[in-house]
Design an enzyme around this catalytic site. Structure first.
Site, PDB file in Angstrom:
ATOM      1  CE1 TYR A   1      -6.555  -6.702  -6.814  1.00  0.00           C
ATOM      2  CE2 TYR A   1      -6.562  -7.910  -4.752  1.00  0.00           C
ATOM      3  CZ  TYR A   1      -6.518  -6.715  -5.434  1.00  0.00           C
ATOM      4  OH  TYR A   1      -6.439  -5.535  -4.745  1.00  0.00           O
TER       5      TYR A   1
ATOM      6  CE  LYS B   1      -6.129  -1.122   5.026  1.00  0.00           C
ATOM      7  NZ  LYS B   1      -7.433  -1.469   4.433  1.00  0.00           N
TER       8      LYS B   1
ATOM      9  CG  HIS C   1      -5.882  -9.021   1.164  1.00  0.00           C
ATOM     10  ND1 HIS C   1      -6.119  -9.335  -0.165  1.00  0.00           N
ATOM     11  CD2 HIS C   1      -5.855  -7.665   1.215  1.00  0.00           C
ATOM     12  CE1 HIS C   1      -6.219  -8.220  -0.862  1.00  0.00           C
ATOM     13  NE2 HIS C   1      -6.064  -7.207  -0.055  1.00  0.00           N
TER      14      HIS C   1
ATOM     15  NE  ARG D   1      -3.217  -3.676  -1.394  1.00  0.00           N
ATOM     16  CZ  ARG D   1      -2.601  -4.457  -0.518  1.00  0.00           C
ATOM     17  NH1 ARG D   1      -1.284  -4.562  -0.541  1.00  0.00           N
ATOM     18  NH2 ARG D   1      -3.274  -5.152   0.372  1.00  0.00           N
TER      19      ARG D   1
ATOM     20  CG  HIS E   1      -5.196   0.558  -3.557  1.00  0.00           C
ATOM     21  ND1 HIS E   1      -4.465   0.547  -2.378  1.00  0.00           N
ATOM     22  CD2 HIS E   1      -6.086  -0.460  -3.438  1.00  0.00           C
ATOM     23  CE1 HIS E   1      -4.914  -0.409  -1.589  1.00  0.00           C
ATOM     24  NE2 HIS E   1      -5.888  -1.037  -2.213  1.00  0.00           N
TER      25      HIS E   1
ATOM     26  NE  ARG F   1      -3.470  -2.322   2.833  1.00  0.00           N
ATOM     27  CZ  ARG F   1      -3.135  -3.486   3.385  1.00  0.00           C
ATOM     28  NH1 ARG F   1      -1.910  -3.679   3.861  1.00  0.00           N
ATOM     29  NH2 ARG F   1      -4.021  -4.466   3.479  1.00  0.00           N
TER      30      ARG F   1
END
Length: 302
Positions: free
Chosen positions: A281, A173, A272, A249, A246, A149
């Site tokens: 994806y 995150k 994730h 990404r 993004h 990110r």
């Protein structure tokens, strides 16, 4: 301090301390609560205990009258569910009025990504003879090589890069940590920048920093700064497609899966928590779909 303000302050502290939420998440929650509190003031509701389904229905109507999309409305409802769950746990309300509020799930759009021809134009646009060009090249090679990110890229420190084994230490995150490998192109771009351009930029600063990516004054680059840099690169490359960090990404994940990487590996690399976040994806490009068909179907060619 009234009840709404006090409850909101306590909830933000709970998110920050107990849930270890990121600053972005806390900002979103704060914005969602603020819009709900404004509505309550307009409706004359000054006690959270008085929020019932009738109030919520009026709130939803107000949101749709503002032409908010279903995704934005769903996020606000999710935030308020969490808020009232906290209040209920804290014995500030007797129940969660948002508990049974449901919205039709919107179909997730397929993430946009770049084709290699578009990427190549971005890789060729920087002037590698000066510090700024070296930095920009290192940024785009890093974003595409790792799928991190923009916030993770901005926070990266020199000590996070291990050139001996070709990995980066990433704090994502919720302070979740992971190691990501990077390839030869990113390695060359980073070494060139760190050993040359970064040193020259650092000399302009009043105090030293260990941040990898620096601005033209020698200070740590901001996430907004990275976005501005990418926009300028797109402009210089004369690309007609919209490119944002993004999207690189998305491109990383799509290209990895199209070239045979398994879903669990890509999930790990992207950081994730849920596999479902990675499954968006699994679409393939039209070119690859046609290529596989032409090479596999017995009667596709003469």
């Amino acid at each position: 301090m009234d009840q709404l303000t006090a409850s909101s302050k306590a909830f933000m502290e709970y998110l920050q301390i107990e849930k270890n939420a990121s600053p972005y998440t806390i900002t979103y929650y704060a914005d969602d609560l603020e819009s709900f509190f404004q509505f309550l003031h307009q409706e004359g509701v000054d006690n959270l205990q008085n929020v019932d389904y009738k109030v919520i229905r009026s709130f939803l109507t107000a949101l749709y009258n503002k032409k908010l999309g279903r995704r934005s409305v769903s996020r606000k409802i999710s935030s308020l569910k969490s808020f009232f769950r906290f209040l209920e746990r804290d014995n500030q309300v007797s129940g969660n009025p948002f508990l049974h509020v449901t919205l039709p799930r919107a179909e997730k759009p397929i993430p946009g990504f770049l084709y290699m021809e578009e990427l190549e134009k971005l890789f060729e646009v920087s002037d590698l003879s000066n510090p700024i060009g070296q930095r920009n090249q290192a940024i785009i090679e890093t974003l595409y090589a790792t799928g991190i990110r923009v916030s993770e890229c901005q926070r990266m420190q020199l000590s996070d890069i291990d050139f001996t084994i070709g990995t980066m230490f990433i704090k994502g995150k919720g302070n979740k940590e992971r190691y990501i490998p990077f390839g030869r192109f990113a390695e060359v771009a980073l070494e060139n920048y760190i050993n040359d351009g970064r040193n020259k930029l650092q000399q302009k600063a009043s105090s030293p920093t260990n941040a990898v990516f620096l601005n033209n004054r020698g200070g740590a680059l901001t996430a907004r700064g990275i976005r501005v840099i990418l926009n300028k690169m797109v402009e210089n490359a004369a690309l007609t497609v919209h490119v944002y960090p993004h999207k690189l990404r998305h491109t990383f994940a799509t290209h990895m899966l199209n070239e045979g990487a398994d879903l669990r590996t890509v999930q790990e690399l992207l950081g994730h928590e849920n596999l479902a976040s990675t499954q968006i994806y699994t679409h393939v490009t039209k070119d690859r779909l046609r290529s596989v068909y032409m090479n596999s179907h017995p009667r596709a060619t003469d």
